[in-house]
Design a protein around this motif. Structure first.
Motif, mmCIF file in Angstrom:
data_model
loop_
_atom_site.group_PDB
_atom_site.id
_atom_site.type_symbol
_atom_site.label_atom_id
_atom_site.label_comp_id
_atom_site.label_asym_id
_atom_site.label_seq_id
_atom_site.Cartn_x
_atom_site.Cartn_y
_atom_site.Cartn_z
ATOM 1 N N HIS A 1 0.814 -1.217 0.000
ATOM 2 C CA HIS A 1 0.000 0.000 0.000
ATOM 3 C C HIS A 1 0.850 1.271 0.000
ATOM 4 C CE1 HIS A 1 -4.018 -1.805 1.639
ATOM 5 N NE2 HIS A 1 -3.447 -2.586 0.753
ATOM 6 N N HIS B 1 1.951 2.717 2.757
ATOM 7 C CA HIS B 1 1.720 3.521 3.956
ATOM 8 C C HIS B 1 1.532 2.611 5.169
ATOM 9 C CE1 HIS B 1 -2.559 3.369 2.211
ATOM 10 N NE2 HIS B 1 -2.499 2.456 3.147
ATOM 11 N N HIS C 1 -0.198 0.919 8.375
ATOM 12 C CA HIS C 1 -1.507 0.520 8.907
ATOM 13 C C HIS C 1 -1.457 0.560 10.418
ATOM 14 C CE1 HIS C 1 -2.806 -1.776 5.055
ATOM 15 N NE2 HIS C 1 -2.747 -0.478 4.894
ATOM 16 N N HIS D 1 -6.475 2.958 10.946
ATOM 17 C CA HIS D 1 -6.544 2.875 9.489
ATOM 18 C C HIS D 1 -7.024 1.478 9.136
ATOM 19 C CE1 HIS D 1 -4.839 3.732 5.441
ATOM 20 N NE2 HIS D 1 -4.724 2.427 5.408
ATOM 21 N N HIS E 1 -8.613 -0.889 5.933
ATOM 22 C CA HIS E 1 -9.210 -1.190 4.631
ATOM 23 C C HIS E 1 -8.597 -2.451 4.045
ATOM 24 C CE1 HIS E 1 -5.951 1.744 3.040
ATOM 25 N NE2 HIS E 1 -5.458 0.562 3.240
HETATM 26 ZN ZN ZN Z 1 -3.479 0.685 3.302
#
Ligand code: ZN
Length: 160
Positions: free
Chosen positions: A150, A152, A154, A158, A160
């Protein structure tokens, strides 16, 4: 693992001063966690983070071109006042979100209102500003595979 390197998750305390005022800080909040080398933070700061050790503090000055960009004199658009939706207060300083030609949301603020012409400024509010960061590295950990995919971190906030 005590040195900041690409693809590692770094937790920092930071404060950001612009024109002598602290405008952002992690004080009283959770430390900021980001993924080094994935443009999660301002480029001029990310570059300076490389090689820092846990516990190390640093003052970093970031020039506009490596921060929020230079002020672009082309980034002003004039719109007749009567084209504004009624729910938007047409006042200097009002911030609004509009779509660009690609349908992406971009932020603008009202800079001037004259003779029923409204001038929108699409520059970032910190464009043209020198940024002064104070950072301290608190922790470093390996990123998991999903975080790397991703690009970034987690954290608990956060999902998803
Ligand atoms: Zn993510």
């Amino acid at each position: 693992m005590d040195t900041v390197a690409n693809d590692l998750v770094v937790a920092i305390d930071y404060s950001l001063r612009v024109d002598g005022d602290v405008i952002d800080s992690s004080e009283g909040q959770e430390p900021l966690e980001y993924l080094q080398g994935h443009q999660n933070i301002i480029p001029g700061l990310e570059k300076e983070m490389l090689g820092m050790k846990i516990g190390e503090s640093k003052e970093v000055e970031v020039q506009p071109k490596e921060g929020y960009g230079e002020n672009d004199p082309e980034a002003f658009v004039e719109i007749p006042k009567n084209q504004f939706p009624e729910h938007i207060p047409v006042e200097i300083g009002t911030e609004l979100q509009v779509e660009n030609e690609q349908g992406q949301p971009v932020y603008a603020r009202i800079d001037a209102i004259e003779n029923n012409i409204v001038t929108l400024n699409f520059n970032h509010p910190l464009a043209g500003k020198k940024l002064h960061f104070n950072v301290k590295v608190l922790a470093i950990r390996e990123a998991n595979a999903e975080e790397l995919t991703h690009g970034h971190v987690h954290s608990g906030h956060h999902d998803h």
